[in-house]
Motif scaffolding. Structure first.
Motif, PDB file in Angstrom:
ATOM      1  N   ALA A 153       0.811  -0.970   0.032  1.00 31.52           N
ATOM      2  CA  ALA A 153      -0.140  -0.126   0.155  1.00 31.52           C
ATOM      3  C   ALA A 153       0.743   1.344   0.007  1.00 31.52           C
ATOM      4  O   ALA A 153       0.422   2.567  -0.191  1.00 31.52           O
ATOM      5  CB  ALA A 153      -0.985  -0.094   1.212  1.00 31.52           C
ATOM      6  N   ILE A 154       2.237   1.030  -0.148  1.00 27.93           N
ATOM      7  CA  ILE A 154       2.993   2.296   0.146  1.00 27.93           C
ATOM      8  C   ILE A 154       2.756   3.330  -1.207  1.00 27.93           C
ATOM      9  O   ILE A 154       3.129   4.521  -0.680  1.00 27.93           O
ATOM     10  CB  ILE A 154       4.249   1.865   0.417  1.00 27.93           C
ATOM     11  CG1 ILE A 154       5.292   3.085   0.743  1.00 27.93           C
ATOM     12  CG2 ILE A 154       5.084   1.399  -0.729  1.00 27.93           C
ATOM     13  CD1 ILE A 154       4.997   3.808   2.017  1.00 27.93           C
ATOM     14  N   ASP A 155       2.918   2.793  -2.051  1.00 30.40           N
ATOM     15  CA  ASP A 155       2.805   3.609  -3.190  1.00 30.40           C
ATOM     16  C   ASP A 155       1.690   4.389  -3.547  1.00 30.40           C
ATOM     17  O   ASP A 155       1.739   5.780  -3.697  1.00 30.40           O
ATOM     18  CB  ASP A 155       3.001   2.808  -4.649  1.00 30.40           C
ATOM     19  CG  ASP A 155       4.081   2.257  -4.987  1.00 30.40           C
ATOM     20  OD1 ASP A 155       5.279   2.805  -4.197  1.00 30.40           O
ATOM     21  OD2 ASP A 155       4.357   1.429  -5.645  1.00 30.40           O
ATOM     22  N   LYS A 156       0.600   3.836  -3.140  1.00 33.11           N
ATOM     23  CA  LYS A 156      -0.678   4.554  -3.006  1.00 33.11           C
ATOM     24  C   LYS A 156      -0.828   5.525  -1.776  1.00 33.11           C
ATOM     25  O   LYS A 156      -1.551   6.766  -1.982  1.00 33.11           O
ATOM     26  CB  LYS A 156      -2.152   3.625  -2.865  1.00 33.11           C
ATOM     27  CG  LYS A 156      -3.323   3.959  -2.979  1.00 33.11           C
ATOM     28  CD  LYS A 156      -4.535   2.946  -2.898  1.00 33.11           C
ATOM     29  CE  LYS A 156      -5.858   3.595  -3.100  1.00 33.11           C
ATOM     30  NZ  LYS A 156      -6.756   2.353  -3.112  1.00 33.11           N
ATOM     31  N   THR A 157      -0.200   5.044  -0.840  1.00 32.49           N
ATOM     32  CA  THR A 157      -0.143   5.960   0.414  1.00 32.49           C
ATOM     33  C   THR A 157       0.489   7.330  -0.228  1.00 32.49           C
ATOM     34  O   THR A 157      -0.019   8.619   0.428  1.00 32.49           O
ATOM     35  CB  THR A 157       0.345   5.352   1.744  1.00 32.49           C
ATOM     36  OG1 THR A 157      -0.278   4.202   1.894  1.00 32.49           O
ATOM     37  CG2 THR A 157       0.429   6.334   2.845  1.00 32.49           C
ATOM     38  N   PHE A 158       1.748   7.117  -0.616  1.00 36.83           N
ATOM     39  CA  PHE A 158       2.862   8.122  -0.883  1.00 36.83           C
ATOM     40  C   PHE A 158       1.891   9.328  -2.048  1.00 36.83           C
ATOM     41  O   PHE A 158       2.077  10.361  -1.638  1.00 36.83           O
ATOM     42  CB  PHE A 158       3.576   7.731  -1.676  1.00 36.83           C
ATOM     43  CG  PHE A 158       4.765   8.923  -2.126  1.00 36.83           C
ATOM     44  CD1 PHE A 158       5.640   9.469  -1.355  1.00 36.83           C
ATOM     45  CD2 PHE A 158       4.780   9.058  -3.495  1.00 36.83           C
ATOM     46  CE1 PHE A 158       6.324  10.728  -1.776  1.00 36.83           C
ATOM     47  CE2 PHE A 158       5.720  10.206  -3.846  1.00 36.83           C
ATOM     48  CZ  PHE A 158       6.534  10.951  -3.144  1.00 36.83           C
ATOM     49  N   SER A 159       1.263   8.586  -2.934  1.00 31.28           N
ATOM     50  CA  SER A 159       0.487   9.316  -3.843  1.00 31.28           C
ATOM     51  C   SER A 159      -0.535  10.360  -3.185  1.00 31.28           C
ATOM     52  O   SER A 159      -0.822  11.457  -3.317  1.00 31.28           O
ATOM     53  CB  SER A 159      -0.057   8.447  -4.754  1.00 31.28           C
ATOM     54  OG  SER A 159      -0.756   9.258  -5.760  1.00 31.28           O
ATOM     55  N   VAL A 160      -1.189   9.612  -2.194  1.00 30.96           N
ATOM     56  CA  VAL A 160      -2.560  10.309  -1.392  1.00 30.96           C
ATOM     57  C   VAL A 160      -1.841  11.711  -0.863  1.00 30.96           C
ATOM     58  O   VAL A 160      -2.451  12.775  -0.745  1.00 30.96           O
ATOM     59  CB  VAL A 160      -3.107   9.363  -0.747  1.00 30.96           C
ATOM     60  CG1 VAL A 160      -4.261  10.125   0.475  1.00 30.96           C
ATOM     61  CG2 VAL A 160      -3.921   8.516  -1.326  1.00 30.96           C
ATOM     62  N   LEU A 161      -0.755  11.046   0.065  1.00 30.97           N
ATOM     63  CA  LEU A 161      -0.214  12.268   0.927  1.00 30.97           C
ATOM     64  C   LEU A 161       0.557  13.430   0.038  1.00 30.97           C
ATOM     65  O   LEU A 161       0.417  14.486   0.489  1.00 30.97           O
ATOM     66  CB  LEU A 161       0.754  11.755   1.898  1.00 30.97           C
ATOM     67  CG  LEU A 161       0.134  10.541   2.926  1.00 30.97           C
ATOM     68  CD1 LEU A 161       1.151  10.094   3.801  1.00 30.97           C
ATOM     69  CD2 LEU A 161      -0.976  11.351   3.810  1.00 30.97           C
ATOM     70  N   LYS A 162       1.110  13.080  -0.968  1.00 32.35           N
ATOM     71  CA  LYS A 162       1.933  13.984  -1.885  1.00 32.35           C
ATOM     72  C   LYS A 162       0.842  15.064  -2.311  1.00 32.35           C
ATOM     73  O   LYS A 162       1.175  16.184  -2.593  1.00 32.35           O
ATOM     74  CB  LYS A 162       2.474  13.467  -2.949  1.00 32.35           C
ATOM     75  CG  LYS A 162       3.155  14.398  -3.804  1.00 32.35           C
ATOM     76  CD  LYS A 162       4.081  13.415  -4.819  1.00 32.35           C
ATOM     77  CE  LYS A 162       3.120  12.512  -5.806  1.00 32.35           C
ATOM     78  NZ  LYS A 162       2.467  13.682  -6.939  1.00 32.35           N
ATOM     79  N   ASN A 163      -0.322  14.649  -2.692  1.00 31.58           N
ATOM     80  CA  ASN A 163      -1.312  15.356  -3.089  1.00 31.58           C
ATOM     81  C   ASN A 163      -2.453  16.170  -2.181  1.00 31.58           C
ATOM     82  O   ASN A 163      -3.330  16.964  -2.505  1.00 31.58           O
ATOM     83  CB  ASN A 163      -2.249  14.869  -4.179  1.00 31.58           C
ATOM     84  CG  ASN A 163      -1.311  14.245  -5.277  1.00 31.58           C
ATOM     85  OD1 ASN A 163      -0.967  15.025  -6.167  1.00 31.58           O
ATOM     86  ND2 ASN A 163      -1.522  13.170  -5.620  1.00 31.58           N
ATOM     87  N   LEU A 164      -2.036  16.264  -0.917  1.00 34.76           N
ATOM     88  CA  LEU A 164      -2.631  16.827   0.155  1.00 34.76           C
ATOM     89  C   LEU A 164      -2.546  18.472  -0.161  1.00 34.76           C
ATOM     90  O   LEU A 164      -1.755  18.853  -0.725  1.00 34.76           O
ATOM     91  CB  LEU A 164      -2.222  16.556   1.558  1.00 34.76           C
ATOM     92  CG  LEU A 164      -2.411  15.367   2.090  1.00 34.76           C
ATOM     93  CD1 LEU A 164      -1.649  15.273   3.567  1.00 34.76           C
ATOM     94  CD2 LEU A 164      -3.904  15.043   2.420  1.00 34.76           C
ATOM     95  N   GLY A 165      -3.931  18.869  -0.059  1.00 33.58           N
ATOM     96  CA  GLY A 165      -4.072  20.314  -0.341  1.00 33.58           C
ATOM     97  C   GLY A 165      -4.129  20.656  -1.610  1.00 33.58           C
ATOM     98  O   GLY A 165      -4.175  22.000  -1.908  1.00 33.58           O
ATOM     99  N   GLN A 166      -3.951  19.745  -2.750  1.00 34.73           N
ATOM    100  CA  GLN A 166      -3.899  20.154  -4.003  1.00 34.73           C
ATOM    101  C   GLN A 166      -5.174  20.174  -4.571  1.00 34.73           C
ATOM    102  O   GLN A 166      -5.393  20.738  -5.642  1.00 34.73           O
ATOM    103  CB  GLN A 166      -2.946  19.490  -4.955  1.00 34.73           C
ATOM    104  CG  GLN A 166      -1.541  19.482  -4.325  1.00 34.73           C
ATOM    105  CD  GLN A 166      -0.266  18.874  -5.255  1.00 34.73           C
ATOM    106  OE1 GLN A 166      -0.801  18.309  -6.227  1.00 34.73           O
ATOM    107  NE2 GLN A 166       0.734  18.581  -4.665  1.00 34.73           N
ATOM    108  N   SER A 167      -6.002  19.605  -3.871  1.00 34.63           N
ATOM    109  CA  SER A 167      -7.565  19.754  -4.555  1.00 34.63           C
ATOM    110  C   SER A 167      -8.310  20.746  -4.217  1.00 34.63           C
ATOM    111  O   SER A 167      -7.962  21.449  -3.384  1.00 34.63           O
ATOM    112  CB  SER A 167      -8.397  18.276  -3.966  1.00 34.63           C
ATOM    113  OG  SER A 167      -8.342  18.464  -2.719  1.00 34.63           O
TER     114      SER A 167
END
Length: 217
Positions: free
Chosen positions: A203-217
């Protein structure tokens, strides 16, 4: 006795994702009213018309909007650090556990290559360490009561700004994003300006992707 409006508010309050979807206009209020009608009637102790529930929901939405709109709306992450090949140990607390922890830190020395965290709870303590430290951990802690051990884990550490502790809903926004993505969190490790989430390796790749995009939506 609670009013219909109070019952409806309690039901929705226990489902935060539902509350957000209502505020954003993503849910049909009439359909939701019919869905929760049996639960409302159970709490109310009598038959309740769906129209009364619709009215209660519509009155509740502006109130929820004021609470939700500011929760973690501006999450700023300075750096993201990913570590893999981790093991999670949980030991029962004992009078010697801190001494074992000290012995292990001495054995590791100042080597920054290793991932090592220890959190002491009321009844148990948790260690998340690099897999290469497994033999040392199990040797030094061999007389302690091991409650659980899990491998094949990875961690994402967020370095946070100083103002995060002053922002209501900051951690809620992070954990909500993880939950929405269907990611199972194995451990959460937090200091004043760091927030680490431990997940399964797959799940690490998906987790990184979610956290990297925080605040960008």
């Amino acid at each position: 006795m609670l009013s219909i409006s109070q019952i409806v508010e309690r039901i929705i309050a226990h489902q935060p994702f539902l509350a957000e979807a209502l505020v954003e206009g993503l849910i049909n209020v009439s359909s939701l009213a019919r869905k929760i009608q049996p639960e409302v009637e159970q709490h109310f102790g009598d038959e309740v018309k769906s129209g009364a529930i619709v009215m209660s929901i519509n009155r509740l939405i502006p109130k929820m909007k004021g609470k939700i709109s500011h929760l973690g709306s501006e999450v700023v992450v300075r750096d993201i650090i990913v570590r893999s090949q981790l093991i999670d140990y949980t030991y029962k607390n004992s009078s010697m556990l801190i001494e074992r922890h000290t012995d292990l830190l001495r054995a590791i020395g100042p080597n920054q290559e290793f991932f090592y965290t220890m959190v002491q709870g009321v009844f148990e303590s948790n260690l998340v360490v690099s897999q290469t430290l497994a033999e040392q951990v199990e040797t030094i802690f061999e007389e302690e009561s091991l409650l659980s051990k899990s491998g094949h884990l990875s961690a994402v550490t967020l370095k946070l700004p100083d103002v995060n502790s002053q922002q209501a809903g900051f951690y809620y926004h992070i954990l909500k994003s993880i939950a929405w993505a269907g990611i199972n969190i194995r451990e959460v490790i937090s200091t004043t300006n760091e927030f680490t989430i431990v997940v399964n390796d797959d799940a690490i790749d998906k987790t990184f992707s979610v956290l990297k995009n925080l605040g960008q939506s």
